[in-house]
Design a protein around this motif. Structure first.
Motif: not given
Length: 262
Positions: A12, A9, A227, A200, A230-232, A14, A17
């Protein structure tokens, strides 16, 4: 035949996300058709394939439907895999690709992409894009994608484009962007024509977004947020003809793809 893969991922700190990418480090290239089928099997926005050629890694990126000339999040994911799964030494990894030379360096917890800047030019498709997006478009620009500037972050978040119509527009996809409420700018990216209804988090679109917002806001260093659901978060710097795009990444899966009868 068994091929080792790693899923990361990107952009991110975490799991679950940012933008997921699949990474394959290969000894030699597979047939293009096979790499495309592997990407379709994983059904992620991007699957990256790497082969060492001299001092650099040759990198190629496939969506579920097509090969693309540049991808930020899967390059960041590939560097993360080389550093953390294969013990690549040093603080920088050089890549070669259809878009030229790329470099990823370590900066504490972040990885920094060094990509070519891609300053957008005015586009004549504003009224058509406005109709497809279903929202007012203040400005329309183009590079390999169309860049629609919207009035606000709320308008970007609320945008619900007509995806079949958007897929027929010229270019790889459409970026929508606006000044951010907590960041210098926000964006979303739709590319149904290459098999991605909404990406994403997209590093490569910031090659155009960074020079645009740097000129508009009068600053070289910019905070950005894509935005999507999932956002980043991305940290962007305009450095002459280059764009530095920094973010974190996390490994979420590793395994082997078993291929028989191909």
């Amino acid at each position: 035949m068994a091929l080792e893969f790693h899923q990361v991922d990107a952009f991110s700190d975490r799991p679950f996300a940012g933008n997921p990418a699949m990474v394959y480090r290969l000894e030699c290239w597979l047939d293009d058709s096979l790499m495309q089928r592997i990407a379709a099997e994983h059904n992620l926005a991007e699957t990256a394939f790497l082969v060492k050629e001299g001092a650099a890694w040759h990198i190629r990126w496939f969506t579920p439907a097509a090969e693309v000339p540049l991808c930020g999040h899967a390059t960041l994911a590939s560097a993360f895999v080389l550093f953390n799964c294969y013990g690549e030494s040093g603080d920088a990894i050089d890549f070669t690709c259809k878009s030229g030379a790329l470099r990823v360096t370590r900066d504490g917890e972040r990885l920094v992409l060094d990509f070519p800047a891609n300053s957008p030019k005015p586009s004549a498709h504003r009224q058509e894009v406005e109709r497809i997006l279903g929202t007012p478009v203040l400005e329309l620009w183009e590079t390999s994608e169309l860049l629609a500037v919207l009035p606000s972050e709320a308008a970007v978040r609320a945008c619900q484009p007509d995806l079949p119509a958007l897929a027929r527009l010229p270019g790889l996809g459409v970026i929508v962007s606006a000044p951010g409420e907590r960041h210098d700018f926000v964006s979303r990216y739709f590319a149904p024509g290459i098999g991605i209804d909404e990406d994403p988090v997209t590093g490569s679109t910031h090659c155009a977004l960074t020079p645009y917002w740097a000129e508009r806001l009068g600053k070289r260093e910019l905070s950005a947020f894509q935005c999507s659901a999932r956002g980043g978060e991305l940290h962007c710097t305009l450095d002459g003809e280059r764009v530095k795009i920094a973010g974190q990444a996390v490994l979420v899966a590793s395994g082997r793809l078993q291929i028989a009868g191909v």
